[in-house]
Design a protein around this motif. Sequence first.
Motif, mmCIF file in Angstrom:
data_model
loop_
_atom_site.group_PDB
_atom_site.id
_atom_site.type_symbol
_atom_site.label_atom_id
_atom_site.label_comp_id
_atom_site.label_asym_id
_atom_site.label_seq_id
_atom_site.Cartn_x
_atom_site.Cartn_y
_atom_site.Cartn_z
ATOM 1 N N ASN A 1 0.803 -1.113 0.095
ATOM 2 C CA ASN A 1 0.069 0.125 0.150
ATOM 3 C C ASN A 1 1.071 0.991 -0.027
ATOM 4 O O ASN A 1 1.938 1.200 0.164
ATOM 5 C CB ASN A 1 -0.881 0.196 1.206
ATOM 6 N N ILE A 2 0.282 2.261 -0.312
ATOM 7 C CA ILE A 2 0.812 3.515 -0.441
ATOM 8 C C ILE A 2 -0.003 4.730 0.200
ATOM 9 O O ILE A 2 -1.228 4.198 0.134
ATOM 10 C CB ILE A 2 1.077 3.960 -1.867
ATOM 11 N N HIS A 3 0.469 5.756 0.822
ATOM 12 C CA HIS A 3 -0.441 6.625 1.624
ATOM 13 C C HIS A 3 -0.256 7.881 0.923
ATOM 14 O O HIS A 3 0.640 8.223 0.114
ATOM 15 C CB HIS A 3 0.223 6.893 2.866
ATOM 16 N N LEU A 4 -1.492 8.505 1.047
ATOM 17 C CA LEU A 4 -1.902 9.895 0.249
ATOM 18 C C LEU A 4 -2.352 10.643 1.335
ATOM 19 O O LEU A 4 -3.593 10.718 1.758
ATOM 20 C CB LEU A 4 -2.515 9.737 -0.951
ATOM 21 N N ASN A 5 -1.706 11.817 2.085
ATOM 22 C CA ASN A 5 -2.202 12.767 2.859
ATOM 23 C C ASN A 5 -2.321 14.037 2.223
ATOM 24 O O ASN A 5 -1.306 15.005 1.869
ATOM 25 C CB ASN A 5 -1.269 12.921 3.992
ATOM 26 N N PRO A 6 -3.627 14.492 1.599
ATOM 27 C CA PRO A 6 -3.712 15.488 0.606
ATOM 28 C C PRO A 6 -3.332 16.892 1.005
ATOM 29 O O PRO A 6 -3.073 17.821 0.153
ATOM 30 C CB PRO A 6 -4.886 15.283 0.080
ATOM 31 N N THR A 7 -3.568 17.413 2.241
ATOM 32 C CA THR A 7 -3.285 18.341 2.866
ATOM 33 C C THR A 7 -2.996 18.154 4.191
ATOM 34 O O THR A 7 -3.689 17.189 4.782
ATOM 35 C CB THR A 7 -4.261 19.453 2.541
ATOM 36 N N ASN B 1 -17.676 13.222 8.971
ATOM 37 C CA ASN B 1 -18.684 14.049 9.914
ATOM 38 C C ASN B 1 -18.405 15.557 9.601
ATOM 39 O O ASN B 1 -19.446 16.394 9.191
ATOM 40 C CB ASN B 1 -18.105 13.917 11.421
ATOM 41 N N TRP B 2 -17.156 15.892 9.014
ATOM 42 C CA TRP B 2 -17.018 17.465 8.563
ATOM 43 C C TRP B 2 -17.684 17.613 7.226
ATOM 44 O O TRP B 2 -18.334 18.650 7.002
ATOM 45 C CB TRP B 2 -15.485 17.506 8.350
ATOM 46 N N PHE B 3 -17.606 16.515 6.406
ATOM 47 C CA PHE B 3 -18.336 16.785 5.274
ATOM 48 C C PHE B 3 -19.793 16.958 5.561
ATOM 49 O O PHE B 3 -20.376 17.781 4.805
ATOM 50 C CB PHE B 3 -18.000 15.377 4.287
ATOM 51 N N GLN C 1 -21.923 9.711 -2.289
ATOM 52 C CA GLN C 1 -21.205 10.415 -3.300
ATOM 53 C C GLN C 1 -19.714 9.896 -3.424
ATOM 54 O O GLN C 1 -19.286 9.674 -4.646
ATOM 55 C CB GLN C 1 -21.200 11.904 -2.768
ATOM 56 N N LEU C 2 -19.269 9.585 -2.511
ATOM 57 C CA LEU C 2 -17.751 9.285 -2.216
ATOM 58 C C LEU C 2 -17.693 7.780 -2.915
ATOM 59 O O LEU C 2 -16.640 7.348 -3.847
ATOM 60 C CB LEU C 2 -17.165 8.927 -0.821
ATOM 61 N N ARG C 3 -18.636 6.841 -2.874
ATOM 62 C CA ARG C 3 -18.485 5.522 -3.357
ATOM 63 C C ARG C 3 -18.700 5.657 -4.945
ATOM 64 O O ARG C 3 -18.137 4.709 -5.780
ATOM 65 C CB ARG C 3 -19.751 4.765 -2.641
ATOM 66 N N GLU C 4 -19.503 6.451 -5.439
ATOM 67 C CA GLU C 4 -19.717 6.659 -6.901
ATOM 68 C C GLU C 4 -18.341 7.257 -7.407
ATOM 69 O O GLU C 4 -18.238 6.951 -8.615
ATOM 70 C CB GLU C 4 -20.892 7.711 -6.888
ATOM 71 N N ALA C 5 -17.749 7.779 -6.581
ATOM 72 C CA ALA C 5 -16.529 8.531 -7.245
ATOM 73 C C ALA C 5 -15.415 7.317 -7.164
ATOM 74 O O ALA C 5 -14.266 7.647 -7.748
ATOM 75 C CB ALA C 5 -16.039 9.467 -6.333
ATOM 76 N N GLY C 6 -15.567 6.440 -6.497
ATOM 77 C CA GLY C 6 -14.486 5.219 -6.337
ATOM 78 C C GLY C 6 -14.187 4.672 -5.139
ATOM 79 O O GLY C 6 -13.193 3.982 -4.965
ATOM 80 N N LYS D 1 -11.825 24.306 1.465
ATOM 81 C CA LYS D 1 -12.440 23.417 0.570
ATOM 82 C C LYS D 1 -13.544 22.750 0.823
ATOM 83 O O LYS D 1 -13.882 22.622 2.024
ATOM 84 C CB LYS D 1 -11.107 22.264 0.521
ATOM 85 N N LYS D 2 -14.446 22.904 -0.425
ATOM 86 C CA LYS D 2 -15.489 22.318 -0.333
ATOM 87 C C LYS D 2 -15.778 20.925 -0.451
ATOM 88 O O LYS D 2 -14.703 20.130 -0.734
ATOM 89 C CB LYS D 2 -16.701 23.162 -1.420
ATOM 90 N N PHE D 3 -16.975 20.146 -0.069
ATOM 91 C CA PHE D 3 -17.066 18.597 -0.214
ATOM 92 C C PHE D 3 -16.567 18.140 -1.355
ATOM 93 O O PHE D 3 -15.872 17.286 -1.689
ATOM 94 C CB PHE D 3 -18.482 18.338 -0.021
ATOM 95 N N ASP D 4 -16.801 18.805 -2.811
ATOM 96 C CA ASP D 4 -16.432 18.567 -3.877
ATOM 97 C C ASP D 4 -14.885 18.380 -4.048
ATOM 98 O O ASP D 4 -14.714 17.412 -5.026
ATOM 99 C CB ASP D 4 -16.864 19.301 -4.996
ATOM 100 N N TRP D 5 -14.170 19.027 -3.520
ATOM 101 C CA TRP D 5 -12.772 18.753 -3.510
ATOM 102 C C TRP D 5 -12.358 17.623 -3.089
ATOM 103 O O TRP D 5 -11.554 17.030 -3.540
ATOM 104 C CB TRP D 5 -11.909 19.971 -2.779
ATOM 105 N N TYR D 6 -12.805 17.037 -1.857
ATOM 106 C CA TYR D 6 -12.371 15.698 -1.193
ATOM 107 C C TYR D 6 -13.011 14.648 -2.290
ATOM 108 O O TYR D 6 -12.281 13.653 -2.322
ATOM 109 C CB TYR D 6 -13.171 15.583 -0.122
ATOM 110 N N VAL D 7 -14.439 14.764 -2.760
ATOM 111 C CA VAL D 7 -14.798 13.877 -3.672
ATOM 112 C C VAL D 7 -13.916 13.752 -4.916
ATOM 113 O O VAL D 7 -13.762 12.680 -5.472
ATOM 114 C CB VAL D 7 -16.331 14.162 -4.093
ATOM 115 N N ASN D 8 -13.469 14.815 -5.455
ATOM 116 C CA ASN D 8 -12.730 14.875 -6.622
ATOM 117 C C ASN D 8 -11.243 14.101 -6.218
ATOM 118 O O ASN D 8 -10.647 13.640 -7.389
ATOM 119 C CB ASN D 8 -12.220 16.342 -6.940
ATOM 120 N N ILE D 9 -10.667 14.246 -5.109
ATOM 121 C CA ILE D 9 -9.687 13.259 -4.983
ATOM 122 C C ILE D 9 -9.725 12.162 -5.075
ATOM 123 O O ILE D 9 -9.107 11.142 -5.657
ATOM 124 C CB ILE D 9 -9.130 13.756 -3.361
ATOM 125 N N VAL D 10 -10.765 11.413 -4.640
ATOM 126 C CA VAL D 10 -11.438 10.180 -4.924
ATOM 127 C C VAL D 10 -11.258 9.653 -6.213
ATOM 128 O O VAL D 10 -10.945 8.623 -7.029
ATOM 129 C CB VAL D 10 -12.567 9.712 -4.066
#
Length: 389
Positions: free
Chosen positions: A62-68, A152-154, A168-173, A122-131
């Motif tokens: 595995n590999i980690h991604l901490n976007p911010t 919870n924040w979303f 929404q997140l599942r549909e993004a992947g 950042k809006k929720f769409d930003w987090y969805v876009n990462i996925v």
Amino acid sequence: MELPLSTDSRFNEIAAKVEAGERLSFEDGIYLDTEADVLSLGRLANVVREQKNGNYAYYNTNIHLNPTNVCVYRCTFCAFRSDLKAEKAYTFTDEMIRDRVLEAKEQGATEIHVVGGLHHQKKFDWYVNIVRVIHETWPEIHIKAWTAVEINWFAHITKKPYDWILQQLREAGLGSLPGGGAEIFDEKVRAQICEHKADSQHWIDIHRTAHQLGIRSNATMLYGHVEQAEHRIDHLLRLRDLQDETGGFQTFIPLAFHPENTGLSYLPKPTCERDLRTIAVSRLMLDNFDHIKAYWIMLGESTAQIALSFGADDLDGTVVHELIYHDAGAETPEGLTVSQLHRMIREAGREPVERDTLYRRVIRDGASWTVGEPVCPNDSSRSLEMSST
């Protein structure tokens, strides 16, 4: 089951309950956590571990991604978060995310683990876009993303229910949820270490909702800071109750607190004895969890090896680019190779088995891989049948 012998009658009573398939009580847990001889405890946990998983020790690539690392919260125990204008603040672009995914592909990773700060701009769409970017760049990789605190924040910023957020997140992947953010469920302890963060009931509700949607998740507990035995056992029992209800947890990961660079830097790190005792107690109390993970990043390689005989059956994985615990003083490498993991496991007397995030065997040919059948812990007795008492 061959029980370990002890001169301690209380311990032997608990061991007899384990042999009989009886569920351990809160009082049993307190005794094991505070008074039981740690070697006898480890031997008993190992009996359960081997009954559930034989001689296998699992790992993944595995590999980690901490976007911010920019985060609206100021948790006392966290060394990772940053203010927006701080020198160490960073935020990934889509191109940087794609580069990380392509690196994962080149390394043959089966999972990308995504967690980070809660960036207030950042809006929720930003987090969805990462996925979405991860999934579109490499659809085969499993995306384990966003802790319950982030979910919870979303929900807070969108004013939407948890099931909508998760869909929404599942549909993004999205493939599954990590277990972070649980810390310690007791609210008095949370007030000291992570005030204002999603409380324990929100964490539980989010994982329940994920399980109801068919999204598997992990569970964690952060120990070795200001909590006491009663808080640890209460935490384990709440997880056990939710697992009874949903069956959606895959593994439990006890997380050793690292105090360096945090608001709790005056505290000592947990000792090796505390690490091993916590893992062993977790294995005995969480009778309905198939897997207990010894997270080598936090424990260190030597303690993680010993933990494979104290109830743990999983070391996590290669864990490339992990930042959160290293910022808090973890001195372990920022990633291990598969050959290094194999060496660790074999030195501990176990048989290494590569699994994917959902605990299916990985059939590997270099960087290429396919997923096989679910791991088969122990053909003769896959798990203990436990009855509530």
